[in-house]
Write a protein that holds these residues in place. Structure first.
Motif, PDB file in Angstrom:
ATOM      1  N   HIS A 231       0.839  -1.198   0.000  1.00 42.55           N
ATOM      2  CA  HIS A 231       0.000   0.000   0.000  1.00 42.55           C
ATOM      3  C   HIS A 231       0.878   1.253   0.000  1.00 42.55           C
ATOM      4  CE1 HIS A 231      -3.553  -2.432   0.599  1.00 42.55           C
ATOM      5  NE2 HIS A 231      -3.094  -2.909   1.746  1.00 42.55           N
ATOM      6  N   SER A 232       1.953   1.228  -0.801  1.00 43.11           N
ATOM      7  CA  SER A 232       2.930   2.331  -0.771  1.00 43.11           C
ATOM      8  C   SER A 232       3.469   2.639  -2.160  1.00 43.11           C
ATOM      9  CB  SER A 232       4.084   1.960   0.164  1.00 43.11           C
ATOM     10  OG  SER A 232       4.666   0.703  -0.204  1.00 43.11           O
ATOM     11  N   ASN A 233       2.579   2.694  -3.143  1.00 43.34           N
ATOM     12  CA  ASN A 233       3.016   2.862  -4.532  1.00 43.34           C
ATOM     13  C   ASN A 233       3.746   4.183  -4.773  1.00 43.34           C
ATOM     14  OD1 ASN A 233       1.977   0.381  -5.209  1.00 43.34           O
ATOM     15  ND2 ASN A 233       0.010   1.182  -5.899  1.00 43.34           N
ATOM     16  N   ASP A 234       3.320   5.246  -4.091  1.00 47.71           N
ATOM     17  CA  ASP A 234       3.991   6.532  -4.264  1.00 47.71           C
ATOM     18  C   ASP A 234       5.435   6.457  -3.782  1.00 47.71           C
ATOM     19  OD1 ASP A 234       1.725   7.642  -5.341  1.00 47.71           O
ATOM     20  OD2 ASP A 234       1.067   8.613  -3.486  1.00 47.71           O
ATOM     21  N   TYR A 235       5.647   5.767  -2.681  1.00 47.40           N
ATOM     22  CA  TYR A 235       7.003   5.622  -2.148  1.00 47.40           C
ATOM     23  C   TYR A 235       7.864   4.781  -3.089  1.00 47.40           C
ATOM     24  CZ  TYR A 235      10.851   4.541   1.036  1.00 47.40           C
ATOM     25  OH  TYR A 235      12.098   4.410   1.602  1.00 47.40           O
ATOM     26  N   VAL A 236       7.286   3.738  -3.653  1.00 48.48           N
ATOM     27  CA  VAL A 236       8.029   2.894  -4.592  1.00 48.48           C
ATOM     28  C   VAL A 236       8.471   3.708  -5.807  1.00 48.48           C
ATOM     29  CG1 VAL A 236       7.911   0.870  -6.107  1.00 48.48           C
ATOM     30  CG2 VAL A 236       6.902   0.771  -3.826  1.00 48.48           C
ATOM     31  N   LYS A 237       7.607   4.590  -6.293  1.00 53.77           N
ATOM     32  CA  LYS A 237       7.979   5.467  -7.408  1.00 53.77           C
ATOM     33  C   LYS A 237       9.157   6.357  -7.027  1.00 53.77           C
ATOM     34  CE  LYS A 237       3.357   5.729  -9.494  1.00 53.77           C
ATOM     35  NZ  LYS A 237       2.200   6.625  -9.773  1.00 53.77           N
ATOM     36  N   LYS A 238       9.135   6.869  -5.807  1.00 58.30           N
ATOM     37  CA  LYS A 238      10.242   7.698  -5.316  1.00 58.30           C
ATOM     38  C   LYS A 238      11.540   6.905  -5.301  1.00 58.30           C
ATOM     39  CE  LYS A 238      11.908   9.961  -1.084  1.00 58.30           C
ATOM     40  NZ  LYS A 238      11.570  10.360   0.314  1.00 58.30           N
ATOM     41  N   LYS A 240      12.340   4.230  -7.070  1.00 62.23           N
ATOM     42  CA  LYS A 240      12.768   3.936  -8.437  1.00 62.23           C
ATOM     43  C   LYS A 240      13.429   5.159  -9.076  1.00 62.23           C
ATOM     44  CE  LYS A 240       9.539   0.178  -9.442  1.00 62.23           C
ATOM     45  NZ  LYS A 240       8.381  -0.267 -10.264  1.00 62.23           N
ATOM     46  N   ASN A 241      12.916   6.334  -8.790  1.00 67.32           N
ATOM     47  CA  ASN A 241      13.528   7.556  -9.311  1.00 67.32           C
ATOM     48  C   ASN A 241      14.907   7.786  -8.710  1.00 67.32           C
ATOM     49  OD1 ASN A 241      11.475   8.355 -11.069  1.00 67.32           O
ATOM     50  ND2 ASN A 241      10.343   9.430  -9.462  1.00 67.32           N
ATOM     51  N   MET A 242      15.062   7.471  -7.432  1.00 66.61           N
ATOM     52  CA  MET A 242      16.363   7.631  -6.777  1.00 66.61           C
ATOM     53  C   MET A 242      17.398   6.655  -7.337  1.00 66.61           C
ATOM     54  SD  MET A 242      15.341   8.176  -2.746  1.00 66.61           S
ATOM     55  CE  MET A 242      17.056   8.507  -2.253  1.00 66.61           C
ATOM     56  N   ALA A 243      16.925   5.475  -7.751  1.00 61.98           N
ATOM     57  CA  ALA A 243      17.843   4.413  -8.173  1.00 61.98           C
ATOM     58  C   ALA A 243      18.115   4.385  -9.668  1.00 61.98           C
ATOM     59  CB  ALA A 243      17.268   3.061  -7.743  1.00 61.98           C
ATOM     60  N   ASN A 245      19.454   6.177 -11.976  1.00 67.07           N
ATOM     61  CA  ASN A 245      20.714   6.615 -12.592  1.00 67.07           C
ATOM     62  C   ASN A 245      21.951   5.909 -12.048  1.00 67.07           C
ATOM     63  OD1 ASN A 245      19.435   8.531 -14.281  1.00 67.07           O
ATOM     64  ND2 ASN A 245      19.322   9.979 -12.564  1.00 67.07           N
ATOM     65  N   ASP A 246      21.745   4.882 -11.228  1.00 71.14           N
ATOM     66  CA  ASP A 246      22.863   4.122 -10.663  1.00 71.14           C
ATOM     67  C   ASP A 246      22.752   2.669 -11.099  1.00 71.14           C
ATOM     68  OD1 ASP A 246      24.836   2.918  -9.140  1.00 71.14           O
ATOM     69  OD2 ASP A 246      24.417   4.091  -7.340  1.00 71.14           O
ATOM     70  N   ASP A 247      23.593   2.263 -12.046  1.00 66.81           N
ATOM     71  CA  ASP A 247      23.482   0.903 -12.578  1.00 66.81           C
ATOM     72  C   ASP A 247      23.983  -0.155 -11.602  1.00 66.81           C
ATOM     73  OD1 ASP A 247      26.192   1.319 -12.716  1.00 66.81           O
ATOM     74  OD2 ASP A 247      26.315   1.262 -14.911  1.00 66.81           O
ATOM     75  N   ARG A 248      24.465   0.275 -10.442  1.00 67.58           N
ATOM     76  CA  ARG A 248      24.852  -0.691  -9.410  1.00 67.58           C
ATOM     77  C   ARG A 248      23.643  -1.196  -8.629  1.00 67.58           C
ATOM     78  NH1 ARG A 248      28.764   2.749  -5.803  1.00 67.58           N
ATOM     79  NH2 ARG A 248      26.950   4.121  -6.073  1.00 67.58           N
ATOM     80  N   VAL A 249      22.502  -0.510  -8.730  1.00 68.15           N
ATOM     81  CA  VAL A 249      21.309  -0.849  -7.950  1.00 68.15           C
ATOM     82  C   VAL A 249      20.438  -1.830  -8.725  1.00 68.15           C
ATOM     83  CG1 VAL A 249      19.232   0.036  -6.827  1.00 68.15           C
ATOM     84  CG2 VAL A 249      21.353   1.382  -6.788  1.00 68.15           C
ATOM     85  N   ILE A 250      20.072  -2.911  -8.059  1.00 69.97           N
ATOM     86  CA  ILE A 250      19.219  -3.945  -8.659  1.00 69.97           C
ATOM     87  C   ILE A 250      17.962  -4.081  -7.806  1.00 69.97           C
ATOM     88  CG2 ILE A 250      19.001  -6.394  -9.223  1.00 69.97           C
ATOM     89  CD1 ILE A 250      22.064  -6.435  -9.539  1.00 69.97           C
ATOM     90  N   MET A 251      16.807  -3.912  -8.425  1.00 69.89           N
ATOM     91  CA  MET A 251      15.541  -4.086  -7.722  1.00 69.89           C
ATOM     92  C   MET A 251      14.910  -5.397  -8.178  1.00 69.89           C
ATOM     93  SD  MET A 251      14.020  -0.187  -7.585  1.00 69.89           S
ATOM     94  CE  MET A 251      12.798  -0.645  -6.333  1.00 69.89           C
ATOM     95  N   THR A 252      14.787  -6.345  -7.271  1.00 74.88           N
ATOM     96  CA  THR A 252      14.319  -7.686  -7.636  1.00 74.88           C
ATOM     97  C   THR A 252      12.816  -7.844  -7.520  1.00 74.88           C
ATOM     98  OG1 THR A 252      14.459  -8.596  -5.385  1.00 74.88           O
ATOM     99  CG2 THR A 252      16.476  -8.629  -6.725  1.00 74.88           C
ATOM    100  N   GLY A 253      12.156  -6.951  -6.794  1.00 71.57           N
ATOM    101  CA  GLY A 253      10.765  -7.186  -6.438  1.00 71.57           C
ATOM    102  C   GLY A 253      10.679  -8.210  -5.316  1.00 71.57           C
ATOM    103  N   PHE A 254       9.500  -8.757  -5.096  1.00 77.32           N
ATOM    104  CA  PHE A 254       9.285  -9.736  -4.034  1.00 77.32           C
ATOM    105  C   PHE A 254      10.036 -11.029  -4.335  1.00 77.32           C
ATOM    106  CE2 PHE A 254       6.750 -13.299  -2.290  1.00 77.32           C
ATOM    107  CZ  PHE A 254       6.839 -12.985  -0.943  1.00 77.32           C
TER     108      PHE A 254
END
Length: 374
Positions: A231-238, A240-243, A245-254
């Motif tokens: 229940h935090s979609n706005d925070y997730v967008k934030k 993703k925007n922070m991450a 431009n950094d190709d070292r960051v990997i977001m796997t999801g659940f």
């Protein structure tokens, strides 16, 4: 005994600490011969079976909106439970506890586990925050037993409501580490070449602090963010925007299953920069895998990790960056032998189940010896 579990989202699931606790308690109690009904929340996209590892699954409809979900579900689950003649109804989390007064009126024994002071979490609006505080007050006033997961929350209930509570910390399963396989194929991760953040993507977990600190760190190690929205979609967008431009960051999801085990087993460092916790189960799991850990210095984190984690001042990006850089520069080997012994001694699930059953029985019956072979 005949036991009902109300308050989680659904079992089996690793959507949060509540779900893990409910599953471990329920399935272990079923092994001991108790009849356990698990009240799952129904969503259209989620299939739920009728039974799971000796327990019975009862599916309750709800509304998939954060302001109404717990209210609708816990009310309907409670009404359903009134007709099933339970020896005890066990409510989990503050929101569902708002309905605990109903079985209390019918002299049904109730137990409430407060997994954390949920109203402190940033994702809730004014109505939801008020409702969570209401559930907390109901638990304090009417529950036959209140279980808390940290000494800090135990003191809070005593100071706020004059209510004595039982301190029963969560447990963890000790498992053998896994070599890299899935995470190498999917994300090109190898042993010790990444830092791990593993939690729900909500503001109170402090991921934004970690991303801010990490961008200024000169390292080839990757930052793996494992978790999904709650229940935090706005925070997730934030995030993703922070991450982006950094190709070292990997977001796997659940993540879950073998992929989750591989992530814990092979990380160079586990980081939990949270502002609010009940009892951080992901930190306890990281300790059980022998991970080197860096956590914010809130009481709940320090209570779990003791001397087996490095801490930084919570909410302080500069201090987080300093501690992170020092760990990455360090050549000192992380000896986790004493850490694993500590986890095994104090956080076994058998102790949690044993003490929870005692809370169900109260003073009415003589408690039989728990079967330590389970």
């Amino acid at each position: 005994m005949k036991i009902a579990m109300i308050g989680h989202k659904r079992i089996p699931s690793r959507e949060g600490g509540v779900e893990i606790v409910v599953e471990e308690l329920s399935t272990r109690m079923a092994i001991l011969g108790h009849h356990v009904d698990i009240y799952n929340r129904y969503y259209k996209k989620v299939k739920t079976g009728k039974g799971y590892k000796g327990t019975r699954i009862i599916v309750i409809p709800t509304i998939n909106k954060k302001s109404l979900d717990a209210l609708v579900y816990s009310f309907l689950a409670t009404i359903e439970a009134l007709f099933r003649k339970y020896d005890v109804i066990h409510y989990h989390a503050e929101g569902p506890c708002a309905m605990l007064w109903i079985p209390h009126l019918f002299h049904i024994r109730t137990v409430a586990t407060i997994h954390g002071l949920d109203w402190q979490r940033a994702k809730w609006g004014r109505f939801a925050t008020s409702y969570l505080k209401f559930g907390e007050k109901i638990a304090a006033k009417y529950a036959d037993e209140v279980i808390v997961l940290s000494k800090n929350v135990q003191q809070y209930f005593l100071d706020t409501y004059g209510r004595d509570t039982q301190y029963i910390p969560n447990g963890v399963n000790i498992v053998d580490g896994k070599e890299t396989d899935i995470i190498t194929k999917k994300y090109d991760l190898t042993k010790d070449n990444y830092i791990l953040f593993l939690a729900r993507l909500v503001p109170e977990k402090g991921l934004h602090y970690l991303l801010e600190a990490f961008k200024n760190i000169d390292t080839d190690k990757k930052l793996v963010i494992a978790g999904a929205s709650s229940h935090s979609n706005d925070y997730v967008k934030k995030i993703k925007n922070m991450a982006k431009n950094d190709d070292r960051v990997i977001m796997t999801g659940f993540v879950q299953g073998k992929e989750l085990e591989e992530l814990y087993s092979n990380c160079y460092l586990y980081v939990l920069p949270s502002d609010v916790e009940g009892m951080p189960l992901s930190l306890l799991e990281a300790l059980s895998y022998g991970c080197r850990c860096l956590v914010s210095d809130i009481e709940e984190n320090c209570e779990v990790a003791k001397k087996y984690a490095t801490t930084f001042k919570y909410g302080n990006v500069m201090d987080l960056g300093k501690q992170l850089a020092e760990i990455l520069r360090s050549k000192k080997h992380h000896d986790n032998k004493l850490q694993l012994e500590y986890v095994k001694k104090y956080f076994g699930w058998n102790n949690v189940v044993r003490n929870t059953i005692k809370s169900y029985i109260g003073d009415k019956y003589e408690y039989k010896q728990f079967d330590k072979s389970v």
